[in-house]
Write an enzyme that holds these catalytic residues in place. Sequence first.
Site, PDB file in Angstrom:
ATOM      1  N   SER A  48       0.841  -1.186   0.000  1.00  0.00           N
ATOM      2  CA  SER A  48       0.000   0.000   0.000  1.00  0.00           C
ATOM      3  C   SER A  48       0.886   1.250   0.000  1.00  0.00           C
ATOM      4  O   SER A  48       1.759   1.379  -0.861  1.00  0.00           O
ATOM      5  CB  SER A  48      -0.963  -0.064   1.181  1.00  0.00           C
ATOM      6  OG  SER A  48      -2.049   0.803   1.009  1.00  0.00           O
ATOM      7  N   ASP A 100      -9.191  -6.187  -5.323  1.00  0.00           N
ATOM      8  CA  ASP A 100      -8.863  -4.997  -4.535  1.00  0.00           C
ATOM      9  C   ASP A 100      -9.564  -3.787  -5.131  1.00  0.00           C
ATOM     10  O   ASP A 100      -9.272  -3.379  -6.253  1.00  0.00           O
ATOM     11  CB  ASP A 100      -7.347  -4.801  -4.552  1.00  0.00           C
ATOM     12  CG  ASP A 100      -6.865  -3.713  -3.605  1.00  0.00           C
ATOM     13  OD1 ASP A 100      -7.695  -2.905  -3.134  1.00  0.00           O
ATOM     14  OD2 ASP A 100      -5.649  -3.668  -3.344  1.00  0.00           O
ATOM     15  N   HIS A 155      -7.598  -5.810  -0.462  1.00  0.00           N
ATOM     16  CA  HIS A 155      -6.381  -5.035  -0.233  1.00  0.00           C
ATOM     17  C   HIS A 155      -5.396  -5.746   0.697  1.00  0.00           C
ATOM     18  O   HIS A 155      -4.189  -5.732   0.455  1.00  0.00           O
ATOM     19  CB  HIS A 155      -6.745  -3.660   0.329  1.00  0.00           C
ATOM     20  CG  HIS A 155      -5.664  -2.638   0.190  1.00  0.00           C
ATOM     21  ND1 HIS A 155      -5.166  -2.227  -1.032  1.00  0.00           N
ATOM     22  CD2 HIS A 155      -4.966  -1.932   1.126  1.00  0.00           C
ATOM     23  CE1 HIS A 155      -4.228  -1.317  -0.844  1.00  0.00           C
ATOM     24  NE2 HIS A 155      -4.083  -1.117   0.452  1.00  0.00           N
TER      25      HIS A 155
END
Length: 264
Positions: A101, A217, A245
């Site tokens: 991320s 995601d 995610h």
Amino acid sequence: MTDTDGRDGFVRAGGGARIAYQVRGGGRALVLLAGQSNNHHWWDAVREDFHPAHRTVTLDPRGTGASDKPQHGYSISEFADDVIAVLDALGLDRVDLYGTSMGGRVAQWVAVRHPERVRRLVLGCTSPGGPHAAQPDASVRQLLAQPDPVAVREALADLMYTPDWRARNPGPYRTLGDPDMPRHARHGHLVASNRHDAWEQLPRVTAPTLVLHGDADRLTPPGNAHLLADRIPGAALHLVAGARHAYFEEAREEAGRVVREFLA
């Protein structure tokens, strides 16, 4: 560096900010970088999976955890400098680097600006940023912009994990943000992540690279994984079927195996 195994410590980084780091296990150093507005506990569920071969190094990004929370100094390049400060403090000249991320955004800049420090690079559920990036749809942005923090947390949990997995694993979840993070630092992380744009620099990455992404995601659409894999010379791509995610936690067995094989 056996004298630092299993220890926590601090290093002074840019602007004098104290950055907290944590070292666990033994073997080749693997630096794990967490997502936006999260501290090192992001990795709690899977960290030990790397310890048979690696010593893991995490840090609390500035604004989170035990690190300082200055009013200013939040940018992806500043976060990357903080990583280098930790490596210097630990005497680690060359490491494996795994960022997810926002941590993947930071990892891109570490690999671009300090190629000699990165042996192998893993980028998970992340994005090249800028106008080329695949953006989440408007419904995702609306969910995360709700005024009710409980509703936002529920929406974020749904973006992280599938309903079936959450039913079997009721939490607590360590990927939904540092609850003690002050508002100014949370805003700083958001702005830093939104301003990330490494598109022009990605062809300069020299470390062998693996790109990982859940193909379901919605927070960071999987199109970004294809963009990164195409843009970074020789990069390998692995999509985790059905994962959202937090693919690294929900698909722990598959994702961990793929990363360990790549690092080996």
